[in-house]
Design a protein around this motif. Structure first.
Motif, PDB file in Angstrom:
ATOM      1  N   TYR A 347      20.373  32.967  73.089  1.00 47.23           N
ATOM      2  CA  TYR A 347      19.605  32.708  71.825  1.00 47.23           C
ATOM      3  C   TYR A 347      20.543  31.901  70.792  1.00 47.23           C
ATOM      4  O   TYR A 347      21.500  32.181  70.773  1.00 47.23           O
ATOM      5  CB  TYR A 347      19.514  34.086  71.211  1.00 47.23           C
ATOM      6  CG  TYR A 347      18.439  34.875  71.895  1.00 47.23           C
ATOM      7  CD1 TYR A 347      16.938  34.854  71.924  1.00 47.23           C
ATOM      8  CD2 TYR A 347      19.075  35.963  72.709  1.00 47.23           C
ATOM      9  CE1 TYR A 347      16.324  35.809  72.541  1.00 47.23           C
ATOM     10  CE2 TYR A 347      18.382  37.016  73.308  1.00 47.23           C
ATOM     11  CZ  TYR A 347      16.797  36.798  73.439  1.00 47.23           C
ATOM     12  OH  TYR A 347      16.099  37.620  74.067  1.00 47.23           O
ATOM     13  N   GLN A 348      19.592  30.929  70.306  1.00 45.92           N
ATOM     14  CA  GLN A 348      20.117  29.953  69.334  1.00 45.92           C
ATOM     15  C   GLN A 348      19.334  29.956  68.112  1.00 45.92           C
ATOM     16  O   GLN A 348      18.257  30.020  68.199  1.00 45.92           O
ATOM     17  CB  GLN A 348      20.442  28.515  69.937  1.00 45.92           C
ATOM     18  CG  GLN A 348      21.603  28.421  71.077  1.00 45.92           C
ATOM     19  CD  GLN A 348      21.793  27.487  71.657  1.00 45.92           C
ATOM     20  OE1 GLN A 348      20.618  26.668  71.955  1.00 45.92           O
ATOM     21  NE2 GLN A 348      22.989  27.048  72.034  1.00 45.92           N
ATOM     22  N   MET A 349      19.947  29.497  66.955  1.00 48.53           N
ATOM     23  CA  MET A 349      18.798  29.813  65.692  1.00 48.53           C
ATOM     24  C   MET A 349      18.639  28.215  65.111  1.00 48.53           C
ATOM     25  O   MET A 349      19.653  27.299  65.479  1.00 48.53           O
ATOM     26  CB  MET A 349      19.609  30.625  64.805  1.00 48.53           C
ATOM     27  CG  MET A 349      20.935  30.210  64.159  1.00 48.53           C
ATOM     28  SD  MET A 349      21.414  31.654  62.971  1.00 48.53           S
ATOM     29  CE  MET A 349      21.784  33.019  63.796  1.00 48.53           C
ATOM     30  N   ASN A 408      10.859  28.634  61.489  1.00 51.84           N
ATOM     31  CA  ASN A 408      12.150  29.380  60.937  1.00 51.84           C
ATOM     32  C   ASN A 408      11.608  30.558  59.833  1.00 51.84           C
ATOM     33  O   ASN A 408      10.459  30.868  60.355  1.00 51.84           O
ATOM     34  CB  ASN A 408      13.312  28.550  60.167  1.00 51.84           C
ATOM     35  CG  ASN A 408      12.748  27.795  59.047  1.00 51.84           C
ATOM     36  OD1 ASN A 408      11.644  27.724  58.726  1.00 51.84           O
ATOM     37  ND2 ASN A 408      13.801  27.329  58.212  1.00 51.84           N
ATOM     38  N   TYR A 444      14.270  33.186  66.739  1.00 53.10           N
ATOM     39  CA  TYR A 444      15.418  32.167  67.508  1.00 53.10           C
ATOM     40  C   TYR A 444      14.803  31.406  68.592  1.00 53.10           C
ATOM     41  O   TYR A 444      13.629  31.762  69.065  1.00 53.10           O
ATOM     42  CB  TYR A 444      16.575  33.253  67.927  1.00 53.10           C
ATOM     43  CG  TYR A 444      17.252  34.182  67.224  1.00 53.10           C
ATOM     44  CD1 TYR A 444      17.711  33.657  65.922  1.00 53.10           C
ATOM     45  CD2 TYR A 444      17.470  35.323  67.191  1.00 53.10           C
ATOM     46  CE1 TYR A 444      18.435  34.416  64.881  1.00 53.10           C
ATOM     47  CE2 TYR A 444      17.999  36.316  66.506  1.00 53.10           C
ATOM     48  CZ  TYR A 444      18.580  35.573  65.237  1.00 53.10           C
ATOM     49  OH  TYR A 444      19.070  36.491  64.272  1.00 53.10           O
ATOM     50  N   THR A 536      11.571  35.480  69.072  1.00 55.65           N
ATOM     51  CA  THR A 536      11.743  34.278  69.428  1.00 55.65           C
ATOM     52  C   THR A 536      10.434  33.317  69.128  1.00 55.65           C
ATOM     53  O   THR A 536       9.444  33.791  68.903  1.00 55.65           O
ATOM     54  CB  THR A 536      11.790  33.804  71.099  1.00 55.65           C
ATOM     55  OG1 THR A 536      10.586  34.237  71.688  1.00 55.65           O
ATOM     56  CG2 THR A 536      13.179  34.565  71.423  1.00 55.65           C
ATOM     57  N   VAL A 672      23.817  33.464  69.411  1.00 59.88           N
ATOM     58  CA  VAL A 672      23.421  34.425  68.599  1.00 59.88           C
ATOM     59  C   VAL A 672      24.139  35.650  69.137  1.00 59.88           C
ATOM     60  O   VAL A 672      23.988  36.076  70.202  1.00 59.88           O
ATOM     61  CB  VAL A 672      21.968  34.843  68.461  1.00 59.88           C
ATOM     62  CG1 VAL A 672      21.784  36.084  67.654  1.00 59.88           C
ATOM     63  CG2 VAL A 672      21.135  33.619  67.792  1.00 59.88           C
ATOM     64  N   TYR A 687      28.060  32.666  62.924  1.00 65.72           N
ATOM     65  CA  TYR A 687      27.361  31.637  63.931  1.00 65.72           C
ATOM     66  C   TYR A 687      27.948  30.450  63.658  1.00 65.72           C
ATOM     67  O   TYR A 687      27.310  29.804  63.208  1.00 65.72           O
ATOM     68  CB  TYR A 687      25.771  31.840  63.671  1.00 65.72           C
ATOM     69  CG  TYR A 687      25.075  31.245  64.666  1.00 65.72           C
ATOM     70  CD1 TYR A 687      24.745  31.657  65.902  1.00 65.72           C
ATOM     71  CD2 TYR A 687      24.508  29.944  64.143  1.00 65.72           C
ATOM     72  CE1 TYR A 687      23.976  30.807  66.802  1.00 65.72           C
ATOM     73  CE2 TYR A 687      23.824  29.078  65.139  1.00 65.72           C
ATOM     74  CZ  TYR A 687      23.280  29.636  66.319  1.00 65.72           C
ATOM     75  OH  TYR A 687      22.510  28.865  67.152  1.00 65.72           O
TER      76      TYR A 687
END
Lengths: 754, 163, 431
Positions: A347-349, A408, A444, A536, A672, A687
């Protein structure tokens, strides 16, 4: 009277002017009614209605949805798309100025506002130029031809004897009619049904030029530029308190101490929804901190941990479909070299630098929200549903925020503003999230797994290709209220809508999963997992980032097995000449054939056409890997991009370069962190993202211009190729392939020792 | 009451002394340059100068700044008359969303006050506390190099003038 | 200074007396760089583990330089020494060193050509290391990537720039004996003692030194200022608020955060980063040995935390106002684990005899390695004036420890804040 009529901007904001914001308040609503007067005859050369109009004209075919000309010669162009920092305010104005043949500075562009602009849905998927740009291109050309037709009629001369210069039609005899004069008393409520009228690209003077961005001077000098800078008269400040983790219930709350704190106006509680409104911003923050300590929470969903997330995801029920190639897996022929690989992405933000912000005002039964949402219309629908109001009583106005890079916290913050403003009517309420809210509660980019199995035969042919991707949803945007986080927390709560995947050819989870290379029987399978351990949604480029990383890594692995040069291996399977052009442009600029290896240094190459139908992009990069620490240093990076007709080449360079650097940050550092207790990545220390010392030594971008070709979305073109190029360069440097993102030093060291 | 000296003018505030400067700048003085980014001193979006040195205004109580010279983005120039660093950022088109840029400009300005001809490494290290998410780093670096040329010219011009 | 020159003269006399010992040690023959493949893989892996315990890379790698390629300035009260290149580069590194030459360097402080090495290279600890371990370290270093890098010349004051004098120093302080084992301790503590006294060379920072920079054996690990940081006592009465136990110290040594002790900072941060990469049993052994050296009663773990967010500070005390506006957000109310600061009642930095570490932490902040998650604190350099720093330090010490105020706080703050550029200010304090 409308809400806006009651509002006064604070004195200072008005006096300063110059920035983008004032525009929003200088035009009174009600534009959607057609301009008064006689319908205008269609221009003489009008072609018969084509079956489908290009870009967003197909949904909004009327000229006055896009352009308005007033008697005072002012020209207003409307777009339902929003400026997100990608520069479309400038690029769309260039298109309008070019097609209308007026000076660039005369174009006033109004962006997304439910009371003023067309409903172009979300500003997403790199669609702004393809959709809105194309609509404005045709509308502008149509309007110009219409002006020539009207002038010919008025002056009694042939259209061929007329030319257009800076917003006026001039005859060979020097007689002149301005657009304002020509349009006076006429309606522009006509269908743009002529697609033949735009100027030849060879004659462009504004399009194709690196026109400086209109928003930058204000941004670098402190003019009000963002919704964060909005200061309405009597405005108060709010902060929210979210549960420590998802699904928790607010079991107990004693607000007596908070109610007495300096400046506090009201604690807002509705079910598990909690916020506080105060006169001063820091007072609101102090009250929020006290509220955090006072709130007692219980229950909550148990999360898997970041260490076992891939196994966890792959065990969840999935909607499996073969999206390309044969139904059953293709077996490699006897004697072929088989390559198998599993790639993962955590998972990335989005990690916007400015936490989400919105201002709400509830007055006289009308709710107005200023928000940096990517979609004013869908967000309005969701908010109206959440608060139980008629959509017509809710107005969403887009004001720029910090870069969002997808779905977001913007929409959720707009919903916060709605709930808080309703709790305190008649005063504008400004809510800004704290850093931990943004980090812990934004949706995410999905964790993903790709398994690839392929083979090369003796002659170097790819003789089998089986590719499977597992992913959570890549779009859970509002529209339905349940997709707004605050709507899930209030006592009359809404459930999130069951997520759906975006179908091919654009794809969501499977975006760019189908190879563009000529590979016989390439089989691609998608496993779409609806159940989300972590929420997500759309993160810039969606599944394409992972798929291009995996697919282009795998191409290198096959090239290695075939003993082929990675660039040659690609070119041998790439038929589209435009694809070949960006590949060869990068190879040449990078000096791929002349490049010399040295210990610890590697080079990598990757290519993709975004969504297999938007901009073409290739990237080459060199890296140095420190054997002792596993740390990767990015050296020289070279990219090339074909976006069709380049409206603003510097804007394209900025997007490609920015996407490359952003992707480098994702690829090297980002993940994440979470476990059963919740999400631990609550700030930049939890992060970490790329900082200046780690950015590449140099980045050069070559724009392959295609005059006259349709605009191709560019904003998400370089993320995938950049990731794969870095991964390929690291593999080249250390002789070992790392297939798990991010490429953190410990992982690199471990790979080198294995 | 605390008296602040911001961009050469004084400003009196009754706000509590532990209140971070950022909120006074934005909400009382209506200056937009300094941005809230994290409130933790991790991202640099709130950077302003105190006596010529960069500070995180989100973590600096106003009581610490009484009697000191505070410079914000607005103190470097205006849209009609931008300062050399602002001008360099315009010339290099060094912004995407632009939210981090005021902090970058303040940090770059502070660096150039100390060292009008910094090398690439020095610039990167000086800007390290500031985060950019759009990936505008390469342009920002170019803008600072360009601004340093302006600073050097100014410095040498000043030197000639004084002779 | 007078004292230093007096000592220097004494040294010269000693050196003269030691002439017999000092007559140019012989050069050892240069060898072809051994083929990296010729080394036993297990020995290389073992060597890496030892190199991490020895923290070798930290001194032998310059900022932005190649790993082990040397050139890092090591400030000492006698001047600046630049670390050597210990990659197997034949011209600028140790590529031509035989195993014998490497052993001699470790045990006798001589380079291959027979030149005396400064004890900034802590051979007086490495004498304790067993030959097999030294050989493994050799195997590891000789299989690294050779990096061509000639470190700068040392910048030492006369007469300390005269290497032959080191013969006298060695005569006084170098005891070329391997680790003999502790008779009254178990295997784990013995292993810990071996690592601490030998390769780990913990005393290099934590043991007070005399004027000739030799460690005072009767004050083993009792706290000293080194490279601008105060390395607290880790034996005897240690300045922690809460008693250390083995598990806690092992976590701390491996770079983890502890609710009662915080996280390794300053010069200890890279040590902990390295130890986080060695097997747990080594770290546990080090921890067991160190904890066995600690004495004295400490606070219980639930020490009361004073101060609270939202309570207006006493506005007459600028230290209290600064704490409320700048510090409390992380040290009391942080919603984020990585931004959560140590409750200051637990702070060792507030309990050591000098405000040096506190001032440095406030000025420089705390940063995890690039790109890796970890505890973070921003640096406040430039934000606080000297008076404000003094007020803050005084307030924190009084508020959170109840100990006597630091007598030299004005002085330390003034020296630190007027010379932030490097670690030299710290070394001045060591004198």
């Amino acid at each position: 009277m409308t809400v806006l009529d009651h509002l006064e901007l604070s004195r200072r904001s008005l006096l300063k002017g110059g920035g983008g914001l004032v525009l929003y308040f200088s035009i009174s609503p009600g534009r959607l009614a057609a301009q008064e007067g006689e319908p205008t005859p269609a221009p003489p050369a009008a072609a018969p209605s084509p079956p489908k109009l290009p870009g967003s004209l197909s949904d909004f075919p009327f000229l006055d949805s896009w352009i308005r000309i007033d008697n005072d010669e002012s020209i207003t162009v409307f777009t339902g798309k929003a400026e997100l920092g990608q520069g479309i305010r400038t690029a769309l104005s260039q298109i309008a100025a070019e097609q209308l043949k007026v000076d660039f500075s005369r174009i006033r562009l109004l962006t997304a506002d439910t009371a003023q602009t067309p409903d172009e849905g979300y500003t997403a998927a790199s669609h702004s130029m393809e959709k809105s740009g194309t609509a404005i291109l045709h509308a502008g050309a149509y309007l110009r031809r219409m002006m020539i037709g009207l002038a010919a009629e008025e002056l009694g001369v042939a259209a061929g004897d007329l030319k257009v210069e800076d917003g006026a039609v001039v005859s060979s005899a020097g007689e002149r009619r301005s657009y304002g004069q020509l349009v006076s008393g006429r309606s522009l409520h006509v269908t743009v049904n002529d697609q033949t009228g735009f100027f030849e690209p060879g004659n462009y003077t504004v399009m194709g030029q690196p026109v400086p961005r209109v928003d930058i001077p204000g941004k670098v000098t402190g003019e009000p530029s963002y919704v964060h800078d909005l200061r309405l008269k009597g405005m108060v400040h709010a902060r929210i308190v979210r549960p420590p983790k998802r699904g928790m219930r607010l079991s107990d709350l004693d607000t007596s101490r908070i109610d007495d704190m300096p400046g506090v106006i009201r604690v807002v509680r509705d079910g598990n929804y909690l916020g506080v409104i105060a006169e001063g911003e820091f007072q609101a923050i102090q009250a929020m901190q006290a509220l955090q300590r006072a709130a007692q929470w219980e229950g909550g969903a148990s999360l898997p941990s970041d260490t076992d997330i891939y196994d966890h995801l792959m065990k969840l029920p999935a909607d499996t479909s073969v999206i390309n190639g044969p139904e059953t897996a293709v077996s490699p022929p006897d004697g072929a070299k088989i390559v198998e690989a599993t790639y993962t992405r955590p998972y990335q933000m989005h990690g916007s630098i400015g936490p989400s912000c919105a201002v709400g005002l509830f007055q006289n039964g009308q709710l107005t929200i200023w928000s940096h949402t990517q979609g004013v219309y869908p967000d309005r629908a969701a908010i109206a549903e959440m608060v139980g109001m008629d959509e017509r009583a809710v107005r969403l106005i887009h004001v720029e925020g910090a870069g969002c890079y997808g779905h977001n916290g913007a929409d959720d913050a707009a919903a916060d503003a709605a709930l808080l403003a309703r709790a305190l009517p008649d005063r504008p309420v400004r809510i800004q999230w704290m850093r931990d809210h943004e980090h812990q509660w934004e949706p995410y980019g999905s964790a993903m797994v790709v398994r690839a199995r392929g083979s090369v035969s003796g002659s170097g042919d790819i003789s089998s290709w089986n590719y499977e991707v597992w992913s959570n949803p890549h779009t859970t945007r509002p529209g339905p209220a349940g997709n707004l986080l605050p709507a899930q927390l209030i006592s009359a709560s809404f459930e999130p809508e069951a997520p759906t995947n975006i179908p091919q050819p654009a794809g969501g989870a499977d975006r760019n999963a189908v190879p563009e290379y000529s590979i016989p029987n390439a089989r691609v399978v998608e496993h779409f997992i609806s159940e989300m351990p972590l929420r997500t949604s759309a993160l810039r480029s969606l599944g394409a980032y992972t798929n291009v990383f995996a697919l282009e890594s795998f191409m290198d692995e096959l090239a290695l097995a075939a003993g082929a040069d990675p660039v040659e291996f690609r070119l041998a399977r790439l038929e589209d000449p435009r694809a070949r052009d960006v590949v060869t442009t990068v190879a040449k600029a990078f000096d791929w054939t002349g490049w010399e290896q040295r210990p610890g240094r590697g080079r990598g190459f990757a290519y993709a056409r975004y969504k297999n139908l938007a901009a073409y992009c290739a990237v080459a990069i060199e890296v140095d890997v420190d054997g002792a620490t596993g740390r990767i240093r990015l050296g020289r990076a070279v990219a090339a991009c074909d976006s069709g007709q380049a409206v603003n080449p510097d804007g394209i360079r900025n997007q490609i370069e920015g996407g490359l650097v952003q992707s480098a940050s994702w690829t090297l550092f980002e993940q994440v962190r979470f476990d059963a207790e919740g999400v631990h990545s609550a700030d930049w220390a939890g992060y970490p993202i790329m900082r200046f010392p780690s950015v590449p030594e140099t980045v050069e971008v070559h724009v392959v211009d295609r005059p006259g070709e349709p605009f191709l979305g560019t904003g998400e073109a370089s993320q995938g190729p950049a990731a794969a190029a870095i991964a390929n360069a690291v593999a080249d440097a250390i002789g070992v392939r790392i297939r798990d993102l991010p490429l953190q030093p410990e992982r690199v060291r471990a790979a080198m020792q294995a | 009451m605390i008296t602040l000296n911001v961009n050469g003018s004084t400003f009196d505030t009754e706000t509590a002394p532990e209140t971070p400067l950022l909120y006074v700048l934005r909400n009382e003085m209506e200056l937009n340059g300094a941005k809230f980014g994290c409130g933790l001193g991790q991202c640099g979006a709130c950077t302003v100068l105190a006596d010529g040195r960069p500070i995180f205004s989100c973590l600096t109580p106003i009581a610490m700044l009484a009697g000191r010279e505070i410079t914000t983005l607005e103190g470097l120039g205006s849209i009609d008359s931008p300062g050399p660093v602002q001008k360099a950022f315009m010339d290099e088109q060094a912004a995407q969303c632009g939210y981090c840029i005021p902090g970058m400009i303040m940090r770059a300005h502070a660096l150039l006050l100390q060292n009008s001809a910094p090398d690439e490494t020095t610039i990167r290290e000086a800007l390290e506390p500031s985060l950019c998410r759009c990936g505008t780093h390469m342009r920002i670096l170019r803008a600072v190099h360009r601004a340093s040329e302006g600073f050097q010219q100014q410095t040498s011009a000043a030197g000639e003038a004084s002779q | 200074m007078k004292v230093l020159y007096g000592l220097a003269i004494a040294l010269i006399v000693l050196a003269a007396a030691a002439v017999a010992y000092a007559v140019s040690p012989r050069a050892l023959e240069a060898v072809e760089r051994p083929d990296p493949q010729s080394f036993d893989k297990a020995a290389v892996a073992h060597g890496e583990r030892l190199a991490l315990i020895g923290n070798c890379a930290e001194c032998h790698t310059a900022e932005r330089g190649g790993a082990y390629a040397g050139g890092r300035p090591i400030p000492t009260p006698l001047g600046t020494i630049y670390s050597t290149n210990i990659t197997p580069d034949p011209e600028t590194g140790i590529g031509t060193w035989s195993q014998e030459a490497f052993r001699r360097a470790m045990y006798e402080g001589l380079d291959r050509e027979g030149q005396h090495l400064y004890p900034a290279f802590p051979y007086h600890h490495f004498t304790k290391v067993m030959p097999d371990d030294v050989d493994a370290l050799y195997a590891y270093l000789m299989t690294r990537e050779p990096v061509r890098n000639e470190p700068p010349e040392n910048e030492l004051r006369f007469p300390f720039n005269l290497r032959p004098l080191l013969a006298g120093w060695k005569l006084l302080y170098l005891d070329n004996e391997r680790f003999a084992g502790l008779s009254d301790a178990d295997e784990k503590v013995n292993r810990g003692a071996y690592l601490v006294q030998g390769l780990g060379h913990c005393g290099g920072c934590h043991t007070p030194r005399n004027a000739l920079q030799a460690e005072k054996q009767d004050e083993f690990l009792r706290g000293e200022v080194t490279e601008g940081w105060y390395a607290p006592a880790i034996a005897g009465d240690v300045p922690a608020a809460v008693k250390w136990n083995e598990a806690q110290l092992a976590d701390y040594l491996a770079g983890r955060w502890l609710e009662e002790h915080g996280v390794a900072l300053g010069a200890m941060a890279p040590v902990a980063h390295n130890l986080s990469r060695v097997p747990d049993e080594d770290v546990a052994a080090i921890s067991a040995y160190i904890v066995s050296l600690m004495e004295g009663d400490k606070l219980e773990a639930d020490a009361e935390i004073t101060g609270a967010v939202g309570e207006p500070p006493d506005s007459g005390d600028i230290g209290a106002v600064i704490y409320a506006g700048a510090c409390a957000v992380c040290h009391e109310a942080s919603p984020s684990p990585s931004a959560t600061g140590l409750p200051l009642a637990y702070s060792t930095s507030l309990r050591i005899p000098t405000p040096l570490n506190l001032v440095r932490i406030v000025e420089e902040g705390v940063k995890p390695p690039e790109g890796q998650p970890g505890r973070y604190m921003p640096g406040f350099a430039g934000a606080l004036t000297e008076d404000q720093m003094v007020a803050l330090a005084t307030y924190l010490r009084g508020q959170f420890t109840g100990l006597e105020p630091w007598a030299d706080v004005d002085d330390v703050v003034a020296r630190r804040m007027r010379n932030e550029s490097g670690t030299k200010a710290g070394t001045a304090e060591a004198e």
